[in-house]
Design a protein around this motif. Structure first.
Motif, short mmCIF file in Angstrom:
data_model
loop_
_atom_site.label_atom_id
_atom_site.label_comp_id
_atom_site.label_asym_id
_atom_site.label_seq_id
_atom_site.Cartn_x
_atom_site.Cartn_y
_atom_site.Cartn_z
N THR A 59 32.13 28.57 13.50
CA THR A 59 31.17 27.67 14.14
C THR A 59 30.29 28.38 15.16
O THR A 59 29.39 27.74 15.74
N SER A 220 24.16 21.43 4.80
CA SER A 220 24.41 21.52 6.24
C SER A 220 23.18 21.11 7.07
O SER A 220 23.32 20.58 8.18
N LYS A 221 22.00 21.35 6.54
CA LYS A 221 20.78 20.98 7.27
C LYS A 221 20.68 19.46 7.42
O LYS A 221 20.27 18.95 8.47
N ALA A 224 23.18 18.46 10.13
CA ALA A 224 22.68 18.82 11.46
C ALA A 224 21.56 17.87 11.89
O ALA A 224 21.50 17.44 13.05
N GLN A 228 21.79 15.44 15.11
CA GLN A 228 20.76 15.64 16.12
C GLN A 228 20.00 14.34 16.40
O GLN A 228 19.75 14.01 17.57
#
Length: 515
Positions: A59, A220-221, A224, A228
């Motif tokens: 991480t 993963s984008k 995220a 966010q």
């Protein structure tokens, strides 16, 4: 009569650990106790440390300074039945407590053959602590908090080359992984999915699947972007757009989960640096009081405290100059509300080891309880009790408990906590953000100070965090009140919840007396 007979009979078990050789293995993040082979214990501790370091490596999380008192203390018991007896639950294989006084876990020597074993539980729960400690100001939705813990919780060491493998499917969640109708993405991605007990398997299973899909499936984008957006204050519907059409997401997840095999993360031995693992044989006094210490550490009710204090007295009697034995006796006497005896034991522990933080805290706590019993209004007496917390804090400024006790001492004395005590409590929170009770205390303090943004961060992690209980509902109500009525409305929710809790405790106490 039957209860007291069983209590007396169970006390006969006390000497069972008195003559065992106990060992302590210490690493940067763990302290493990066992009466097993010391080299085996050292290897086990090394693997726990390697698990932590692997999470940091994967991480990109920095390894921050850590109070020695805040390392996870793991007690290795004889077997699963011993763990279940300690937990008061016949269905557990091991368990973990996230606490500001210091995280603790109880596991058996024999992990069993099932997939949901003590090691998996320990890794799952440690993942929660790791997540909340590493990103204390980030709100994670419940599906990801549990999905991430499941994702890393099934990590295992491959035989032959000792490679650590992460991402294995949790076989014990098979029932819930493909139950899209019960937990569609549209519901799961809500901050509060209102998962009833029947949906727990599904939330964990589908949460694991979406986590795996995001991390190892090339998305993963999207993950995220979703997290966010939530932390930027955008609506859930707006955040969900990061994953695209949610109906299509369900279909993609089902197809992903149906693959013949799923990718894993393979971390060869030597990829991360574990650091030194030291081994120490416990003193005779420590070993003699270990059974009492395990139960005290776990936490005791009024009846169990009576049993444990007898064990502690028997074990510590021959070791008045052993700091470890006297520390356990101080704790056991305190739990039995024998505060003068607790202080005396703490004094003996301090005579043997003047730097014992545990003894300093119990001396202060005992003096505080004695002052309460006397209804003392003497400011000097309360200040003297508090001084022991101050001394403990000076020995280890990063240990939360002295700061917490210092703050609480003003409430115990019936006077408002000064700002220095409030700031100390907030400081404790930065060292143990995984403790929900501490977060709630700090959230209230921040509300009183008018720091609504800070209070929101504190309460959101409770409200939307794992393992829901009554505190989650209170936190959620606090957040709603903040949005609708601001600071005063939120503080009223907290006050009402405290009054309700106090009344329930008094009713239970009166019912017990009547019985």
């Amino acid at each position: 009569m039957v209860r007291h007979f069983l209590l007396a009979a169970s006390m006969l078990l006390a000497p069972s650990l008195a003559h065992a050789d106990w060992y302590e293995a210490s690493s940067k993040h763990f302290v493990v106790y066992s009466d097993d082979n010391p080299e085996k214990l050292k290897a086990y501790t090394s693997r726990l440390e390697r698990f932590d370091q692997t999470l940091r490596f994967l991480t990109g999380t920095a390894d921050k300074p850590l109070s020695p008192m805040m390392r996870v203390h793991v007690y290795v018991l004889a077997n699963v039945k011993e763990v279940q007896r300690l937990a008061g639950n016949s269905s557990v294989a091991g368990y973990y407590q996230r606490r500001a006084v210091g995280p603790v876990a109880f596991v058996p020597k024999d992990d069993g053959s099932g997939s949901l074993n003590a090691q998996t539980i320990l890794q799952h729960e440690y993942a929660h602590s790791f997540m909340f400690s590493s990103w204390p100001g980030v709100v994670f939705p419940k599906w990801f908090a549990e999905g991430f813990a499941e994702f890393v919780g099934t990590a295992f060491y491959r035989s032959g080359d000792d490679t650590l493998v992460i991402g294995k499917a949790p076989e014990y969640r098979a029932y819930g992984i493909d139950r899209v109708a019960q937990m569609p993405a549209e519901r799961m991605l809500q901050l509060d999915p209102k998962d009833k007990e029947i949906d727990t398997q599904t939330l964990y299973g589908r949460g694991w699947l979406l986590t795996h899909y995001a991390i190892l499936g090339g998305h993963s984008k999207e993950l995220a972007g979703y997290i966010q957006a939530l932390n930027e204050g955008k609506s859930v519907d707006e955040a969900n757009k990061a994953f695209g059409n949610l109906g299509q997401l369900d279909a993609k997840l089902n197809a992903y989960g149906a693959r013949a095999s799923l990718p894993t993360i393979v971390v060869p031995s030597g990829k991360v640096q574990v650091g030194e693992v030291t081994l120490r044989k416990l003193s005779a006094g420590e070993a003699s009081t270990m059974k009492a210490r395990i139960w005290s550490t776990n936490g005791v009710d009024e009846e169990r405290a009576k049993m444990v204090v007898e064990w502690a007295r028997q074990g510590a009697a021959a070791y008045p100059n052993d700091a470890g034995a006297q520390n356990e006796l101080a704790e056991a006497e305190f739990d039995s509300k024998n505060y003068a005896a607790s202080e005396a034991a703490a004094d003996r522990a301090l005579a043997a080891d003047p730097t014992s933080i545990h003894a300093l805290l119990y001396k202060g706590m005992a003096q505080q309880e004695l002052a309460k019993a006397d209804k003392a209004s003497d400011v000097g007496r309360w200040k003297a009790a508090r001084s022991w917390f101050v001394k403990a804090n000076k020995l280890d400024p990063t240990y939360p408990q002295p700061l917490i006790l210092y703050y609480q001492s003003f409430e115990e004395a019936g006077v408002p906590a000064p700002k220095v005590a409030q700031d100390g409590l907030v400081g404790a929170y930065t060292y143990a953000p995984f403790d929900s009770g501490l977060r709630a205390q700090v959230g209230e303090v921040l509300l009183e100070q008018g720091n609504l943004n800070g209070a929101r961060i504190a309460f959101e992690t409770i409200a939307y965090g794992p393992h829901p209980d009554a505190s989650n509902n209170v936190a959620l109500n606090v957040l709603k009140a903040m949005d609708e009525g601001g600071k005063d409305a939120a503080l009223k929710v907290i006050a009402d919840a405290k009054a309700k809790s106090k009344k329930a405790a008094e009713d239970a106490k009166n019912k017990k007396k009547a019985g």
